[in-house]
Design an enzyme around this catalytic site. Structure first.
Site, PDB file in Angstrom:
ATOM      1  N   CYS A   1       0.837  -1.204   0.000  1.00  0.00           N
ATOM      2  CA  CYS A   1       0.000   0.000   0.000  1.00  0.00           C
ATOM      3  C   CYS A   1       0.873   1.255   0.000  1.00  0.00           C
ATOM      4  O   CYS A   1       1.563   1.535   0.984  1.00  0.00           O
ATOM      5  CB  CYS A   1      -0.925  -0.069   1.226  1.00  0.00           C
ATOM      6  SG  CYS A   1      -1.613   1.499   1.765  1.00  0.00           S
TER       7      CYS A   1
ATOM      8  N   CYS B   1       0.258   3.850   2.685  1.00  0.00           N
ATOM      9  CA  CYS B   1       0.704   3.337   3.994  1.00  0.00           C
ATOM     10  C   CYS B   1       2.196   3.576   4.167  1.00  0.00           C
ATOM     11  O   CYS B   1       2.655   3.988   5.235  1.00  0.00           O
ATOM     12  CB  CYS B   1       0.439   1.834   4.117  1.00  0.00           C
ATOM     13  SG  CYS B   1      -1.296   1.378   4.018  1.00  0.00           S
TER      14      CYS B   1
END
Ligand SMILES: [Zn+2]
Length: 140
Positions: free
Chosen positions: A65, A68
């Site tokens: 991600c 993230c």
């Protein structure tokens, strides 16, 4: 104030005034609150969350991600600023599906704030350190 050791699972009682003073675990000697995010897993999540009276903020994330990964250094920065006031933790939602499912994590990154084991609030999306600190400080 009770703080669970993320290394050995032992519950430690730390006087409030010593929280910012680098307390160590009475059993294994590891630092209890190091001012950096701790890693929680399906295996240790309940032991740590259930026995820690400090507010806990869990960042659900995954290695694939992008947002993230962008947020990771911001979250680390926030952990330093909130040392002794809140425990910041990371859960890899791919490796720990049970915990991610329990909190109904549908998008990442998502931060969930817990007090006494109960969810207080959550926020999805990548944030900067000042936003993370501000969001946590509202309710700690
Ligand atoms: Zn310990």
């Amino acid at each position: 104030m009770l703080v669970a050791c993320t290394h050995c699972g032992c519950t430690n009682r730390v006087p409030d005034e010593r929280l910012a003073n680098d307390p160590v675990c009475g059993r294994c000697g590891q630092a209890l609150l190091r001012g950096e995010p701790v890693t929680l897993t399906d295996a240790n999540f309940d032991a740590v969350v259930g026995k820690t009276e400090l507010p806990i903020v869990v960042d659900f994330w995954a290695p694939w991600c992008g947002p993230c990964r962008m947020m990771a250094p911001q979250f680390e920065n926030a952990a330093r600023q909130l040392k002794g006031h809140a425990l910041l933790a990371k859960v890899n939602s791919d490796d720990n599906p049970r915990t991610a499912a329990r909190y109904g994590i549908r998008s990442i990154p998502t931060m969930v704030m817990l007090k006494g084991g109960s969810e207080v609030k959550r926020m999805s999306g990548a944030l900067q350190a000042p936003q993370i600190v501000g969001w946590i400080a509202q309710d700690r």
